[in-house]
Design a protein around this motif. Structure first.
Motif, PDB file in Angstrom:
ATOM      1  N   ARG A   1       6.164   1.794   8.378  1.00 20.61           N
ATOM      2  CA  ARG A   1       5.711   1.696   9.753  1.00 20.61           C
ATOM      3  C   ARG A   1       6.818   2.137  10.706  1.00 20.61           C
ATOM      4  O   ARG A   1       7.973   1.697  10.578  1.00 20.61           O
ATOM      5  N   LYS A   2       6.476   2.998  11.662  1.00 15.84           N
ATOM      6  CA  LYS A   2       7.465   3.541  12.581  1.00 15.84           C
ATOM      7  C   LYS A   2       7.458   2.844  13.940  1.00 15.84           C
ATOM      8  O   LYS A   2       8.481   2.838  14.623  1.00 15.84           O
TER       9      LYS A   2
ATOM     10  N   ARG B   1       0.824  -1.194   0.000  1.00 22.02           N
ATOM     11  CA  ARG B   1       0.000   0.000   0.000  1.00 22.02           C
ATOM     12  C   ARG B   1       0.867   1.255   0.000  1.00 22.02           C
ATOM     13  O   ARG B   1       1.974   1.249   0.563  1.00 22.02           O
ATOM     14  N   PRO B   2       0.395   2.332  -0.604  1.00 18.93           N
ATOM     15  CA  PRO B   2       1.175   3.571  -0.573  1.00 18.93           C
ATOM     16  C   PRO B   2       1.198   4.164   0.828  1.00 18.93           C
ATOM     17  O   PRO B   2       0.323   3.904   1.656  1.00 18.93           O
ATOM     18  N   GLY B   3       2.193   4.957   1.098  1.00 17.56           N
ATOM     19  CA  GLY B   3       2.326   5.580   2.399  1.00 17.56           C
ATOM     20  C   GLY B   3       3.691   5.347   2.987  1.00 17.56           C
ATOM     21  O   GLY B   3       4.504   4.563   2.487  1.00 17.56           O
ATOM     22  N   GLY B   4       3.954   6.020   4.088  1.00 15.67           N
ATOM     23  CA  GLY B   4       5.242   5.900   4.737  1.00 15.67           C
ATOM     24  C   GLY B   4       5.418   4.569   5.421  1.00 15.67           C
ATOM     25  O   GLY B   4       4.444   3.870   5.740  1.00 15.67           O
TER      26      GLY B   4
END
Length: 303
Positions: free
Chosen positions: A89-90, A84-87
């Protein structure tokens, strides 16, 4: 005759790929999306056109074209969902575990329970992250429930008695759950309520006039949901006896009455016990175990 349309990449399956696709399409544990993609590839491998495959499976032609091309390019791995698009996981699983373990097994040094701010400062995460983790795992450190263990030696028998009346009431009998609502504020508006009009809601003044307090005595018929109620200015054994007389008058003749009530002191005075003794068809069963030293009246009536 020359062929029209966009040329399709040739799709040829190996025996292992065909076996895997067939197994994934039939396996119950497979997701519906993966099973459909497997069927698209299997149908396309027969040499059918994208339109024919789409008609057979009830999907759009562009859907067939997309998954056909993905399989030709990446083979079986191409049938999985792309990231999926996006940053990235932090928050790691180890950090989530640390928050959960600290919440369940420790308390802060300067407080009785963790707050989102104190936990965020302790583990080095943001307050919103702590909120999300607690909500996911159903953790609510700010809430405390209380319980009390009964020392009544007849506790189990009394619980069975009360629950039995609720679940299996006797024949030719009426089971009533009795309780009081005390300290009810008798308030009235300082001006009449203005009725609702087209385009305007009902309006009432903010001010009110105090009329003292009152007490509501109520008996709920557990079988029908009907309520027998009575209002009194005070909450004493005298008023409770008047309410019992009201119940006795409203219950049809020929029915035994079983009252389920709590252990309020107004329910166990000598005057109430004498009234119950004079009405042996009425039974007053406590919802909670009686305190040590409590007495039961004779004549089949008890409270």
């Amino acid at each position: 005759m020359a062929r029209t349309g966009r040329p399709k990449a040739e799709l040829v399956l190996t025996d292992d790929e065909r076996e895997t696709l067939t197994r994934w399409a039939r396996r119950r544990a497979s997701s519906q999306a993966l099973a459909l993609r497997c069927r698209i590839v299997l149908e396309s491998a027969t040499g059918a056109s994208n339109k024919d495959v789409a008609a057979r499976l009830g999907v759009e032609a562009h859907t067939v074209s997309r998954w056909r091309a993905r399989f030709v390019r990446d083979r079986l791995a191409g049938l999985a969902d792309e990231p999926r698009p996006g940053g990235p996981r932090k928050i790691t699983d180890a950090q989530v575990e640390e928050v959960v373990v600290r919440t369940l097994e420790s308390t802060p040094k300067d407080a009785t329970h963790w707050s989102t701010r104190s936990m965020a400062k302790e583990v080095g995460l943001s307050q919103s992250a702590i909120v999300r983790i607690w909500r996911t795992f159903g953790l609510r450190p700010h809430l405390v429930d209380t319980f009390k263990l009964s020392k009544d030696p007849q506790f189990i028998e009394k619980v069975r008695d009360v629950v039995g009346l609720y679940l299996a009431p006797p024949e030719h009998a009426l089971v009533l759950c009795v309780d009081e609502k005390t300290q009810i504020q008798a308030l009235d508006r300082s001006a009449p309520v203005l009725p609702m009009l087209p385009g305007m809601p009902e309006r009432r003044t903010h001010g009110y006039v105090r009329g003292g307090v009152t007490t509501l005595f109520a008996a709920l018929n557990t079988a029908t949901g009907e309520v027998i109620g009575q209002i009194h200015r005070r909450h004493r054994a005298v008023e409770f006896r008047k309410f019992l007389i009201r119940i006795d008058k409203e219950v049809p003749d020929g029915l035994d009455v079983h009252l389920i009530c709590d252990n309020a002191s107004t329910h166990k005075t000598p005057a109430i016990q004498r009234w119950l003794t004079a009405h042996p068809a009425s039974t007053c069963t406590s919802r909670r175990p009686a305190p040590p030293g409590s007495t039961r009246s004779s004549g089949g009536s008890r409270c």
